[in-house]
Scaffold this active site. Structure first.
Site, PDB file in Angstrom:
ATOM      1  N   LYS A  45      -7.894  -6.625  12.201  1.00  0.00           N
ATOM      2  CA  LYS A  45      -6.966  -5.837  11.387  1.00  0.00           C
ATOM      3  C   LYS A  45      -6.529  -4.582  12.138  1.00  0.00           C
ATOM      4  O   LYS A  45      -5.334  -4.250  12.182  1.00  0.00           O
ATOM      5  CB  LYS A  45      -7.605  -5.458  10.053  1.00  0.00           C
ATOM      6  CG  LYS A  45      -6.643  -4.718   9.119  1.00  0.00           C
ATOM      7  CD  LYS A  45      -7.316  -4.327   7.821  1.00  0.00           C
ATOM      8  CE  LYS A  45      -8.235  -3.143   8.023  1.00  0.00           C
ATOM      9  NZ  LYS A  45      -8.755  -2.601   6.741  1.00  0.00           N
ATOM     10  N   ASP A  64      -5.205  -6.191   4.766  1.00  0.00           N
ATOM     11  CA  ASP A  64      -6.302  -5.450   4.151  1.00  0.00           C
ATOM     12  C   ASP A  64      -6.511  -5.958   2.727  1.00  0.00           C
ATOM     13  O   ASP A  64      -5.939  -6.976   2.327  1.00  0.00           O
ATOM     14  CB  ASP A  64      -6.015  -3.947   4.172  1.00  0.00           C
ATOM     15  CG  ASP A  64      -4.843  -3.555   3.273  1.00  0.00           C
ATOM     16  OD1 ASP A  64      -4.164  -4.454   2.724  1.00  0.00           O
ATOM     17  OD2 ASP A  64      -4.612  -2.345   3.111  1.00  0.00           O
TER      18      ASP A  64
END
Length: 214
Positions: free
Chosen positions: A124, A142
């Site tokens: 991420k 997320d």
């Protein structure tokens, strides 16, 4: 979990997102690719607002990996001690800064594999840096994007990697660059976890979420 929306539905949704916010920006404050990387590493399990409060004075002094090494771990801790897990994060920031100096001439690499090899950097984080700093259509998924994607059918998947792939596979290419920003902002401010603000949602009529709030 909703069914995956089709091409025409997604085009309509992202056209509205783009019309409302043509150039979405990260809410993390940074001055270059390196400070962005540091900010994203610090933001794990912390709010962007909390990270920004800590990094404003830090980035007024430190903007390169060499300067971070000169500051040192204890010096960094003084700036970031209001952020959760600050000791471990300080270790990671110093370690990744040393690698950037020794292996990349002080520059942040624009490779997902190279970024993920750095201490404290997961997929991420790497995707945020690739997208925001380098302009690649990388999708940083997320908890907000995972929720919004599955609730609305924009990007359906059982885990974050599946949702990332669903965005890449289904969202029209012209929207890929900013897709994750639009979805994060939508999740933070409108499509919230407990009390989604459905009456204020600009895609309400296109959303299959059955438990719409009044």
């Amino acid at each position: 979990m909703a069914q995956q929306l089709d091409y025409h539905q997604l085009r309509a949704i992202f056209t509205r997102f783009r019309d409302a916010n043509p150039e979405p920006r990260s809410e993390l404050e940074y001055v270059n690719a390196y400070t962005l990387l540091v900010a994203v590493v610090l933001s794990a399990q912390a709010t962007d607002a909390g990270v920004n409060r800590a990094t404003r004075p830090l980035f007024a002094r430190v903007t390169t990996p060499a300067q971070m090494l000169e500051l040192g771990e204890e010096g960094l801790i003084e700036y970031i001690k209001t952020i959760g897990l600050f000791r471990n994060k300080a270790k990671n920031v110093i370690a990744l800064s040393r690698i950037l100096v020794e292996q990349y001439g002080g520059e942040v690499p624009d490779s997902r594999a190279a970024l993920q090899a750095l201490p404290g950097v997961g997929r991420k984080t790497a995707n945020v840096v690739l997208n925001v700093a380098f302009g690649y259509p990388a999708q940083a998924v997320d908890t907000h994007i995972f929720r919004v994607g599955n609730r609305t059918g924009i990007a359906v998947g059982k885990d974050v990697l599946a949702v990332e792939r669903a965005i890449e596979d289904n969202v029209p290419v012209e929207f890929q660059r900013h897709a994750h920003h639009w979805l994060i902002l939508h999740g933070r401010y409108i499509c919230k976890a407990r009390k989604p603000r459905c009456p204020d949602c600009l895609i309400r009529d296109l959303c299959p979420y059955e438990e719409k709030t009044e």
